[in-house]
Design a protein around this motif. Structure first.
Motif, mmCIF file in Angstrom:
data_model
loop_
_atom_site.group_PDB
_atom_site.id
_atom_site.type_symbol
_atom_site.label_atom_id
_atom_site.label_comp_id
_atom_site.label_asym_id
_atom_site.label_seq_id
_atom_site.Cartn_x
_atom_site.Cartn_y
_atom_site.Cartn_z
ATOM 1 N N THR A 1 40.601 -33.351 -44.165
ATOM 2 C CA THR A 1 40.760 -33.743 -45.174
ATOM 3 C C THR A 1 41.304 -35.344 -45.036
ATOM 4 O OG1 THR A 1 41.314 -31.607 -46.202
ATOM 5 C CG2 THR A 1 42.557 -33.477 -47.419
ATOM 6 N N ALA A 2 42.229 -35.479 -44.010
ATOM 7 C CA ALA A 2 42.471 -37.236 -43.998
ATOM 8 C C ALA A 2 41.297 -37.906 -43.952
ATOM 9 C CB ALA A 2 43.480 -37.066 -42.751
ATOM 10 N N ASP A 3 40.631 -37.425 -42.962
ATOM 11 C CA ASP A 3 39.209 -38.287 -42.585
ATOM 12 C C ASP A 3 38.366 -38.497 -44.039
ATOM 13 O OD1 ASP A 3 37.520 -39.588 -40.485
ATOM 14 O OD2 ASP A 3 36.082 -38.069 -40.982
ATOM 15 N N GLN B 1 43.668 -45.684 -38.796
ATOM 16 C CA GLN B 1 45.122 -45.744 -38.334
ATOM 17 C C GLN B 1 45.794 -44.810 -39.265
ATOM 18 O OE1 GLN B 1 46.906 -49.690 -38.332
ATOM 19 N NE2 GLN B 1 48.153 -49.059 -36.280
ATOM 20 N N GLU B 2 45.743 -44.787 -40.352
ATOM 21 C CA GLU B 2 46.697 -44.233 -41.254
ATOM 22 C C GLU B 2 46.328 -42.909 -41.326
ATOM 23 O OE1 GLU B 2 46.433 -48.150 -42.580
ATOM 24 O OE2 GLU B 2 44.656 -46.769 -42.235
ATOM 25 N N ARG B 3 44.908 -42.352 -41.251
ATOM 26 C CA ARG B 3 44.378 -41.016 -40.961
ATOM 27 C C ARG B 3 44.989 -40.464 -39.824
ATOM 28 N NH1 ARG B 3 38.904 -40.580 -38.412
ATOM 29 N NH2 ARG B 3 40.032 -41.069 -36.739
ATOM 30 N N ASP B 4 44.971 -41.169 -38.581
ATOM 31 C CA ASP B 4 45.622 -40.495 -37.284
ATOM 32 C C ASP B 4 47.002 -40.522 -37.432
ATOM 33 O OD1 ASP B 4 42.773 -40.575 -36.652
ATOM 34 O OD2 ASP B 4 43.047 -42.395 -35.189
ATOM 35 N N GLN B 5 47.795 -41.559 -37.988
ATOM 36 C CA GLN B 5 49.248 -41.239 -38.034
ATOM 37 C C GLN B 5 49.565 -40.086 -38.871
ATOM 38 O OE1 GLN B 5 51.304 -45.093 -38.740
ATOM 39 N NE2 GLN B 5 50.100 -46.074 -37.229
ATOM 40 N N TRP B 6 49.108 -40.033 -39.988
ATOM 41 C CA TRP B 6 49.282 -38.774 -40.722
ATOM 42 C C TRP B 6 49.106 -37.506 -40.231
ATOM 43 C CZ3 TRP B 6 48.204 -34.229 -43.024
ATOM 44 C CH2 TRP B 6 48.935 -34.024 -44.379
ATOM 45 N N VAL B 7 47.928 -37.265 -39.355
ATOM 46 C CA VAL B 7 47.908 -36.163 -38.896
ATOM 47 C C VAL B 7 48.747 -35.947 -37.612
ATOM 48 C CG1 VAL B 7 46.098 -34.708 -37.400
ATOM 49 C CG2 VAL B 7 45.288 -36.091 -39.500
#
Length: 136
Positions: free
Chosen positions: A126-128, A93-99
């Motif tokens: 990178t986020a993943d 969730q944090e990854r997807d929201q950041w991207v």
């Protein structure tokens, strides 16, 4: 059009974006969106009460990462992104929201479409890689 008439592509993404002023505008919009958009609420929570420190560090980091001045490394050494982010829960969730937040900011600050697509792919990778929450 001859090869002499074809405009040369900038040497780095930093130049392509427009240098420090455009990187600053991107970072500012990214954190402004994170602060006001309900769709990024979980991401915002991870950042604590103030965004000032994160805002400055992301600007410094992105300048160098995009091929401009190594402002972050001059101050802190190697970014060691994964290590520095270990104290924070980063899941899907944090990854997807950041991207998504960064992609929205790139769109709103008019990052050229070709560059935006390339950066979004790099940001996602990178986020993943930064994910550290169990099962996430």
């Amino acid at each position: 059009m001859t090869s002499a008439e074809i405009p040369a592509q900038p040497a780095t993404p930093f130049e392509w974006m427009g240098g420090e002023p455009k990187v600053q505008a991107l970072v500012d919009r990214f954190y402004d969106l994170m602060d006001i958009e309900p769709a990024y609420a979980e991401l915002r929570t991870v950042h604590g009460t103030t965004l000032d420190d994160a805002r400055q560090k992301l600007f410094w980091f992105l300048c160098g990462w995009l091929g401009g001045p190594a402002l972050y490394e001059e101050r802190f050494g190697h970014p060691r992104l994964r290590m520095r982010h270990m104290p924070f829960k980063i899941g899907i969730q944090e990854r997807d929201q950041w991207v998504a937040c960064m992609d929205q900011a790139m769109g709103e600050t008019e990052v050229p479409a070709d560059l935006r697509a390339r950066l979004k792919e790099s940001f996602f990778g990178t986020a993943d890689w930064m994910r550290n929450a169990p099962g996430a």
